[in-house]
Each structure stands twice: as structure tokens, then as C-alpha cells.
Design a protein around this motif. Structure first.
Motif, PDB file in Angstrom:
ATOM      1  N   GLU A 198      15.509  -5.887  32.220  1.00  0.00           N
ATOM      2  CA  GLU A 198      14.522  -6.952  32.011  1.00  0.00           C
ATOM      3  C   GLU A 198      15.187  -8.270  31.683  1.00  0.00           C
ATOM      4  O   GLU A 198      14.683  -9.340  32.016  1.00  0.00           O
ATOM      5  CB  GLU A 198      13.570  -6.571  30.872  1.00  0.00           C
ATOM      6  CG  GLU A 198      12.562  -5.510  31.260  1.00  0.00           C
ATOM      7  CD  GLU A 198      11.674  -5.119  30.098  1.00  0.00           C
ATOM      8  OE1 GLU A 198      11.518  -5.905  29.162  1.00  0.00           O
ATOM      9  OE2 GLU A 198      11.145  -3.991  30.127  1.00  0.00           O
ATOM     10  N   SER A 213      10.385  -6.665  26.828  1.00  0.00           N
ATOM     11  CA  SER A 213      10.203  -5.744  25.710  1.00  0.00           C
ATOM     12  C   SER A 213      10.947  -6.195  24.459  1.00  0.00           C
ATOM     13  O   SER A 213      10.580  -5.842  23.352  1.00  0.00           O
ATOM     14  CB  SER A 213      10.636  -4.337  26.114  1.00  0.00           C
ATOM     15  OG  SER A 213      11.995  -4.349  26.459  1.00  0.00           O
ATOM     16  N   ASP A 270      20.022   4.933  33.388  1.00  0.00           N
ATOM     17  CA  ASP A 270      19.014   5.245  32.387  1.00  0.00           C
ATOM     18  C   ASP A 270      19.368   6.517  31.619  1.00  0.00           C
ATOM     19  O   ASP A 270      19.176   6.603  30.420  1.00  0.00           O
ATOM     20  CB  ASP A 270      17.655   5.396  33.082  1.00  0.00           C
ATOM     21  CG  ASP A 270      16.533   5.442  32.080  1.00  0.00           C
ATOM     22  OD1 ASP A 270      16.518   4.560  31.197  1.00  0.00           O
ATOM     23  OD2 ASP A 270      15.689   6.345  32.164  1.00  0.00           O
ATOM     24  N   SER A 328      16.698  -0.222  30.242  1.00  0.00           N
ATOM     25  CA  SER A 328      15.492  -0.989  30.551  1.00  0.00           C
ATOM     26  C   SER A 328      15.613  -2.411  30.012  1.00  0.00           C
ATOM     27  O   SER A 328      15.133  -3.362  30.627  1.00  0.00           O
ATOM     28  CB  SER A 328      14.268  -0.301  29.963  1.00  0.00           C
ATOM     29  OG  SER A 328      14.401  -0.161  28.582  1.00  0.00           O
ATOM     30  N   SER A 370       9.023  -1.664  32.227  1.00  0.00           N
ATOM     31  CA  SER A 370      10.103  -0.705  32.459  1.00  0.00           C
ATOM     32  C   SER A 370       9.652   0.736  32.282  1.00  0.00           C
ATOM     33  O   SER A 370      10.382   1.654  32.618  1.00  0.00           O
ATOM     34  CB  SER A 370      11.270  -0.968  31.506  1.00  0.00           C
ATOM     35  OG  SER A 370      11.813  -2.223  31.765  1.00  0.00           O
ATOM     36  N   ASN A 371       8.480   0.911  31.729  1.00  0.00           N
ATOM     37  CA  ASN A 371       7.973   2.263  31.581  1.00  0.00           C
ATOM     38  C   ASN A 371       7.221   2.645  32.854  1.00  0.00           C
ATOM     39  O   ASN A 371       6.198   2.044  33.178  1.00  0.00           O
ATOM     40  CB  ASN A 371       7.041   2.317  30.367  1.00  0.00           C
ATOM     41  CG  ASN A 371       6.533   3.712  30.105  1.00  0.00           C
ATOM     42  OD1 ASN A 371       6.588   4.573  30.974  1.00  0.00           O
ATOM     43  ND2 ASN A 371       6.039   3.941  28.904  1.00  0.00           N
ATOM     44  N   ASN A 374      15.561  -1.787  37.581  1.00  0.00           N
ATOM     45  CA  ASN A 374      14.458  -1.327  36.750  1.00  0.00           C
ATOM     46  C   ASN A 374      14.078   0.095  37.137  1.00  0.00           C
ATOM     47  O   ASN A 374      13.774   0.381  38.289  1.00  0.00           O
ATOM     48  CB  ASN A 374      13.265  -2.267  36.952  1.00  0.00           C
ATOM     49  CG  ASN A 374      12.191  -2.057  35.933  1.00  0.00           C
ATOM     50  OD1 ASN A 374      11.880  -0.930  35.576  1.00  0.00           O
ATOM     51  ND2 ASN A 374      11.629  -3.142  35.455  1.00  0.00           N
ATOM     52  N   LYS A 375      14.080   0.973  36.144  1.00  0.00           N
ATOM     53  CA  LYS A 375      13.838   2.383  36.468  1.00  0.00           C
ATOM     54  C   LYS A 375      12.390   2.639  36.884  1.00  0.00           C
ATOM     55  O   LYS A 375      12.081   3.662  37.478  1.00  0.00           O
ATOM     56  CB  LYS A 375      14.195   3.276  35.279  1.00  0.00           C
ATOM     57  CG  LYS A 375      13.307   3.048  34.084  1.00  0.00           C
ATOM     58  CD  LYS A 375      13.689   3.891  32.894  1.00  0.00           C
ATOM     59  CE  LYS A 375      12.866   3.438  31.700  1.00  0.00           C
ATOM     60  NZ  LYS A 375      13.262   3.948  30.447  1.00  0.00           N
ATOM     61  N   ALA A 376      11.497   1.717  36.562  1.00  0.00           N
ATOM     62  CA  ALA A 376      10.095   1.904  36.941  1.00  0.00           C
ATOM     63  C   ALA A 376       9.826   1.468  38.372  1.00  0.00           C
ATOM     64  O   ALA A 376       8.753   1.712  38.906  1.00  0.00           O
ATOM     65  CB  ALA A 376       9.187   1.125  35.988  1.00  0.00           C
ATOM     66  N   GLU A 384       7.336  -1.004  26.556  1.00  0.00           N
ATOM     67  CA  GLU A 384       8.129  -1.484  27.692  1.00  0.00           C
ATOM     68  C   GLU A 384       7.183  -1.713  28.861  1.00  0.00           C
ATOM     69  O   GLU A 384       7.047  -0.886  29.743  1.00  0.00           O
ATOM     70  CB  GLU A 384       9.206  -0.457  28.048  1.00  0.00           C
ATOM     71  CG  GLU A 384      10.302  -0.381  27.020  1.00  0.00           C
ATOM     72  CD  GLU A 384      11.413   0.567  27.428  1.00  0.00           C
ATOM     73  OE1 GLU A 384      11.113   1.582  28.091  1.00  0.00           O
ATOM     74  OE2 GLU A 384      12.569   0.286  27.093  1.00  0.00           O
TER      75      GLU A 384
END
Lengths: 306, 440
Positions: free
Chosen positions: B259, A145, B415, B255, A162-163, A251-253, A159
Motif C-alpha cells: 500500500e 491501513s 505475504d 500488505s 489488502s484484505n 497487493n495480495k488481494a 486493511e
């Protein structure tokens, strides 16, 4: 050896001729290597996995304790497993239809006489010969991102991975991209089986290219399509490497993307709980069996064998 | 009849050659050393850090020159390293010599997967276990026996980007900084619109990030008896609240850090400060950007407790219990642990060596950075009311299980830091359950 065994099995039968004995001997000789491979590398692990799914496994594979269905009852109460099953199915729903549709159209286009046909075929097949880990790393950077090419090229602020709402689609896109070439090759070989007369006849009758595609190509290609469908559904339900390589643990996703095989890997190898990991793959095995049975039944309605 | 005889012969020859292939393949995998002689194939050495590979290779080459035993160094990434080692341990095909880590040492020692070194140490004139940092030796001692020779130790320090500090007209971090100083300065350096951040917290590496803050602020991760979680301790929660404050105010969004690794963010000039372990020195030395723009200071202390804490871990060189070349393995381990090679390792800048009196050699491996920041941390001292506390890496029988679980369970809190307290308390329960269910 082989002869005496078969005689013991069928004593009522008449004595075999030398020719029959020869057939039996050579027949067995030729399939035994494959059978041994299957038994040692596939069948035995399957049985052992099912057994382990009913065990509390010890560290380093020592001291497994049989616990019956304890792991299964734990799994039924584990919402993460069901979420992962849902994620896996969602992934398959994107990957399978899109990879088949795109591949079909591209295969038809690539099957015509045109300039640079081999070059195009090579380009589309290229992702297949690249290691999945390398594919995943490249896409990971494309999707980044902050520094990713996608966002920078188009001035976006998405994102991609990550989304939680779109990450599973982003992963599925990689899946479609990387399997496209394989499907195209299979479809092209299927297309070349179709006699050209049909198209000429259709042309004389005034059928358009689109009509020919739907009324000639698809029905006659349906055995190939069916084969691709079966193998792709199974392949998609086993997705692991893309998710493992692209998504970081923090990673929150991840909870909305992780697949059953991903969970299996984490339980078995990160947490060292081989028993529970096996339980998860047994669930996957059952799901795949059910889906495949329905596909085998459904094929009668739409697959035309000549 | 003749024909049939020939074909039968051919087939049996084929079968023989097949099994022969299988046989030789198996033995070359299994250590290729049935003879036990020094010239029969290379010892397989496995490590997980690419940055250290050149230095380790050099030391192993010297070993080959000295003894004639070939050594093959394989580097695996951290995650796959443990997967492979575990698979190797289960299947009886481990590398001959490899690194051990506090996270995993207990389970390996407990299951007799590592070669017991007591007799070798007794006979050796090169190895004296008293010469190594006791915190590291303790990690690889089980039931009074030694299972690995300490390789190195590490401490955590605060790395910063001089250029970003200069641009903002701020003073560089120094050994008098408290965590509040770090927060205040980081806030000044943070410009979220320009994608510049004061600090980055590597949430996937507890050792070089939030654990230090927990211990500095008087909390703990694991009780002293290695039995219960400290994640619900009030002091720990206070520290984690501060971690949350850092994350929401001065760090890149969670996030972004998921990444792109924090050391990459640091190396690209996106963040001005990170806490990093001494094992990163070779990487920062090689990277042109960090070599030119960055430096290191001691990790901050807490104003209230007056404690400056750094988790201290150390790796050990261990050998597989199942190896067929135990004597050769020991020769290599002895070589790697000898004073001479420990100094060599420090001089090459691979890592800080666990052998006593090697710190000067390491400090002088580069003049790009103020490496004293890492070394001073290892000395437990109390100067001007600030206490340096070296915290032994918290471990249990199978620490991987709860540290991995922690990474998974706290993702929501990284988060959204307002969930920090709730998630930490929740995790404390989970962690206690995991420890209670550990096999031993």
C-alpha cells in the motif's frame, strides 16, 4: 455520386423527384461525419480486436499469425480469467444497485424546493468532473491501513484494500461514490418530466410521500431508470482505472479484485500479448451482450413508456 | 440555383477546413518536422523519472542555447512510459529521443525500432564508445551495432536512518557488514507494536532488493547464456529463504509495503534501512527528513561467499528509427553523451554518469550523504577477502514479460514466506517457458 448509387440499388423504383434527391443528398451528408467516426473509431477496432483474438500477435503489431481458436482454448483453461469474470460481476452487483438506489433517493430530495439546492447538486456532481486517477489516488490514501484517514479517524485496523475479503467492496464503494453525481443528474432531469398534477391528485387522495414515490415517481421514472441501468451495468463490467490506480501489483488481494479489463490491460500492455488480451475483451463483449439482451427482454415487465 | 451554389461552396469550405485541421494535427503529433529544419518545432524527449527532470531539463536548455533546436522534455510514470512507447512504436509515433532500459532494449533493437547510431558515432568527434562503462554499452549493442549512448549507471547501497540508530544506541552500518549483521541489527530496531521496522524490502523492484541478495549468496536469476531461469538454483533458494526471513521478522507486513512504497516508509521514519539505487539520491536530497536524518553505506556482503553484489544497470539515450529528424536527434544524443554534459549531469546530481572519470563530480554533488558507498560498489575489487561484484542487469529478448510475471507469482510468498521455496520453484518453470516462447 450519391444519386447514381441509390439509383443503381433500386432500379425498379420510379425516378426520384428533385425534392427526394435533395433529401437523400443532405441526409447522407449530415450523417456521414458521424458514420465515419463510428466506423473508424468503433467498428473497425471491434472487428480488428475479434480478428486479433484469433492471432498470435507479433511484437509492435508486426507479424500476426492466425491461430484460430487457440487463444480461446487457452482462456477456457485459465482459472484467472474466470476469477476475474467473477470479480467483475461482484463489482457490478455492488456498484449498479447501490449507485442507482442512492442516486434515486438523492435526486428526489434534490428535486424539492429547498435552501442551497444548487450547492448540494454541485457537491454531489463534483466527483464526476474529477479525473478518475485523482479520485483513485485520494481514496488510496484514505484506505491506507497505516496512515489512512479512515483507520486513524475511527481507530480501526482494517486493511481496506489488502484484505482479499473486503478489498473488492472497498473498490466498489469508490465506484458508487464517483458515479453517484452522474446518475443524480439523469434522474433529476427525468423527475422534472413528471407532471405535478399526479402528485397533487395523490395528495388529495391522501397518499403519503412514500406511497407517491413508489406509485408515481418510480413507474413514471422507469424509462430513465432503465437507461441508467443499462449504461451502468455496461460501465461497471468495464471497470479498470480504479483497480489499476488503487491496487499495487504486489497487493495480495489483487487476484480477488482484478477485473476482466484489468487482465486485458496486463496481458496486452504489460506482457505484450495483444492476441490473448483481445481474447479476454471478446469474452467481456459476449458477457455484456448477453446481459444487455436479457435486460432488453426484462424491461417489458417493468418499464412504462407513456 | 445561386443559393445552392453558395451552400455547396460553404460545405466544401467546411470540409476542407476539417481535413486541414486533421492534417495539421497529425503532423504536429508526428514530430512536427516535415521540413527537417532546426526551427520547426521542438524535439520530443521522453523520460520516466520525475526526480531527474530538473537536471535533464537544464542540460537540454543548454543544448537549445547552443544549437537553436527546441527540446520538450516529457515525464511519464514508469508503467505508462512503456505502454506509451510501445503504442508509439506500433503506431509509428514515438518520441524523438528517449531513455532505454535493459528490460526492454533487446525487443526494441531486434525490431528495428531504434535509430542505428554506428555511422553517427564514426563521424563524431565527441563520442567514443570506449569511454563509457562497458556494462552499460553492452546493454544497447545488438549484432555489433550501437543503438543508444549510455546515459548513466546505477548501483545499490544500504540507506539508513541515523536517528533511529541513535535512538536504539546502535552503531551505523558500514562496509564491513554482512547480511547477517543487517538481519541482527534490523531485529533490534524492529518494534512491531510501535510500527517501527528495521528494514523494508521493495518487492516490486527486484533490481534494488532481492536480486542483490541472490547474487551475493552465490545464486543467479538468469543463466549466463540468457536462456534459463536461476530461481530454482539451490543457492538462489537459500538466498530467497533469507529474504523470507527478513520479510517475516524485520520488515513491515507485505500488505503495508504494497500500500505504501518502501521509499515512502523510509522517508517517513517508519523503517530504519532500505536498499536503494543511486537514482534515488536526488529524491532523498530534496526530502527534508531524509536529508537531515539519513545516510548511506555500502550494501552488505555474504559471510560465506565473501561476495558483495550489486546489480548494475544503466540507461541509454536512444532515438526512434521512425523519426523524421534523425540528424537533430543525433545532435541531442551526442550532446547528452558528450564528456562535458556527462560531467554536468553528475555535478547536478541527476545520476552517476556512464562516462569514465565523472565519479568525482557526482560524489561532490552533495555532502549530505556518503555517496562513496554507491561509487565504490562499481569498482570490482577484492579487499580483505571481500569481493565486490558488479552484476550486469539480467536481460532476455523480452525481459519485461518474466519480470512482471515474477512480481505476480511471488506475491503469495511475500505475504507468507513459508511458501517461498515452492513459489520460486514454480516460477522457475514458468520463467523458462516464457523465455522459450520469446519470439526470437
Amino acid at each position: 455520386m450519391t444519386n447514381s448509387k441509390s439509383e443503381a440499388k433500386a432500379p425498379a423504383k420510379q425516378k426520384m423527384t428533385t425534392w427526394e434527391k435533395n433529401q437523400l443528398f443532405w441526409g447522407w451528408l449530415f450523417i456521414i461525419p458521424t458514420m465515419l467516426g463510428l466506423i473508424i473509431l468503433n467498428l473497425y477496432p471491434i472487428v480488428d480486436t475479434i480478428y486479433q483474438s484469433m492471432c498470435k500477435t507479433g511484437d509492435f503489431g508486426k507479424g500476426n499469425i492466425f491461430v484460430g481458436f487457440e487463444n480461446f482454448s487457452r482462456m477456457f483453461g485459465d482459472s484467472e480469467v474466470w476469477q476475474a469474470l467473477l470479480n467483475t460481476i461482484k463489482y457490478a452487483i455492488i456498484e449498479v444497485p447501490f449507485s442507482i438506489c442512492f442516486a434515486l433517493v438523492l435526486a428526489v430530495l434534490l428535486n424539492r424546493k429547498m435552501v442551497g439546492r444548487s450547492a448540494y447538486r454541485a457537491i454531489f456532481f463534483l466527483p464526476m468532473i474529477v479525473a478518475p486517477a485523482a479520485v483513485a489516488m485520494v481514496w488510496r490514501w484514505l484506505y491506507n491501513s497505516q496512515f489512512g484517514l479512515l483507520n486513524n479517524l475511527f481507530g480501526l485496523k482494517v486493511e481496506w484494500i489488502s484484505n482479499p475479503k473486503i478489498a473488492w467492496i472497498s473498490i466498489a464503494i469508490i465506484g458508487v461514490w464517483s458515479i453517484l453525481g452522474y446518475n443524480i443528474v439523469l434522474f433529476i432531469s427525468g423527475l422534472q418530466e413528471i407532471p405535478h398534477d399526479y402528485y397533487e391528485a395523490a395528495d388529495i387522495d391522501g397518499a403519503s410521500g412514500v406511497q407517491a414515490f413508489f406509485n408515481i415517481t418510480i413507474p413514471l421514472l422507469s424509462p430513465t431508470i432503465f437507461f441508467v441501468l443499462i449504461t451502468r451495468v455496461i460501465g461497471a463490467l468495464q471497470v479498470f482505472d480504479l483497480i489499476y490506480m488503487v491496487m499495487d501489483q504486489s497487493n495480495k488481494a489483487l487476484p480477488k479484485v482484478e477485473s476482466l479489463v484489468y487482465l486485458f490491460y496486463r496481458e496486452s500492455f504489460d506482457f505484450g500479448d495483444k492476441g490473448y488480451g483481445s481474447t479476454i475483451v471478446v469474452l467481456l463483449l459476449i458477457v455484456i451482450l448477453i446481459v444487455t439482451v436479457f435486460q432488453m427482454i426484462g424491461q417489458k415487465k417493468w418499464v412504462h413508456y407513456e | 440555383m445561386k443559393k445552392r451554389l453558395i451552400s455547396a461552396l460553404l460545405v466544401s469550405a467546411m470540409c476542407l477546413s476539417l481535413t486541414a485541421c486533421g492534417g495539421s494535427g497529425g503532423s504536429s503529433d508526428g514530430g512536427s518536422s516535415d521540413g527537417g529544419g532546426s526551427s520547426s518545432g521542438a524535439l520530443r524527449v521522453a523520460i520516466w523519472d520525475n526526480n531527474q527532470q530538473p537536471g535533464i531539463q537544464e542540460i537540454c536548455d543548454l543544448f537549445t542555447e547552443e544549437t537553436g533546436i527546441d527540446v520538450q522534455v516529457e515525464v511519464k510514470e514508469w508503467d505508462s512510459y512503456w505502454t506509451l512507447l510501445e503504442a508509439g512504436a506500433s503506431g509509428g509515433d514515438m518520441p524523438d529521443v528517449f531513455w532505454m532500459h535493459a528490460n526492454n532494449s533487446q525487443i526494441y533493437m531486434n525490431n528495428d525500432m531504434l535509430l542505428k547510431l554506428d555511422d553517427y558515432i564514426d563521424k563524431s568527434d565527441k563520442i567514443d564508445m570506449d569511454k563509457y562503462l562497458p556494462q552499460v554499452t553492452a546493454l544497447y549493442t545488438y549484432d555489433g551495432s550501437y543503438y543508444a549512448i549510455p546515459k548513466d549507471y546505477d548501483t545499490i547501497a544500504l540507506w539508513y536512518n541515523k536517528t533511529m540508530f541513535d535512538d536504539a544506541g546502535l552503531e551505523y552500518p558500514n562496509e564491513n557488514w554482512t547480511w547477517d549483521d543487517l538481519y541482527d541489527t534490523a531485529l533490534k530496531l524492529t518494534d512491531k507494536d510501535a510500527k517501527k521496522y528495521g528494514y523494508a524490502l521493495n518487492v516490486t523492484n527486484d533490481q534494488d532488493s532481492y536480486w542483490n541478495i541472490i547474487y551475493s549468496k552465490g545464486g543467479y536469476v538468469l543463466s549466463d547464456d540468457h536462456k534459463s531461469s536461476g530461481y530454482d538454483d539451490p543457492k538462489t533458494l537459500e538466498a530467497m529463504d533469507f529474504v523470507g526471513k527478513l520479510l517475516s521478522d524485520v520488515c513491515p507486513p507485505a500488505s503495508v509495503m504494497a500500500e505504501t512504497q518502501t521509499d515512502v516508509l523510509f522517508q517517513s521514519g517508519t523503517v530504519a534501512m532500505i536498499t536503494q539505487g543511486s537514482w534515488m539520491v536526488p529524491a532523498f536530497k530534496q526530502n527534508e527528513y531524509t536529508a537531515e536524518n539519513c545516510d548511506v553505506a555500502m550494501i552488505p556482503y555474504d559471510k560465506e561467499t565473501g561476495v558483495r553484489a550489486s546489480i548494475c544497470n544503466g540507461l541509454g539515450w536512444a532515438a526512434a528509427a521512425s523519426t523524421k529528424r534523425a540528424d537533430d536527434c543525433w545532435k541531442l544524443i551526442e550532446w547528452l553523451g558528450s564528456e562535458e554534459m556527462q560531467i554536468k549531469q553528475a555535478e547536478l546530481g541527476v545520476t552517476m554518469s556512464a562516462y569514465e572519470g565523472t565519479s568525482d563530480a557526482w560524489a561532490s554533488n552533495t555532502d549530505l550523504f556518503n555517496l562513496a558507498a554507491h561509487l565504490d560498489m562499481a569498482e570490482e575489487s577484492k579487499v580483505d577477502g571481500v569481493e565486490n561484484k558488479v552484476v550486469e542487469y539480467p536481460f532476455t529478448y523480452n525481459a519485461v514479460k518474466w519480470t512482471s510475471q515474477c512480481q505476480k507469482d511471488l506475491v503469495a510468498a511475500w505475504d507468507d514466506p513459508s511458501l517461498m521455496e515452492e513459489k520460486c520453484k514454480e516460477f522457475a518453470g514458468t520463467m523458462n517457458d516464457i523465455i522459450a516462447s520469446e519470439s526470437k
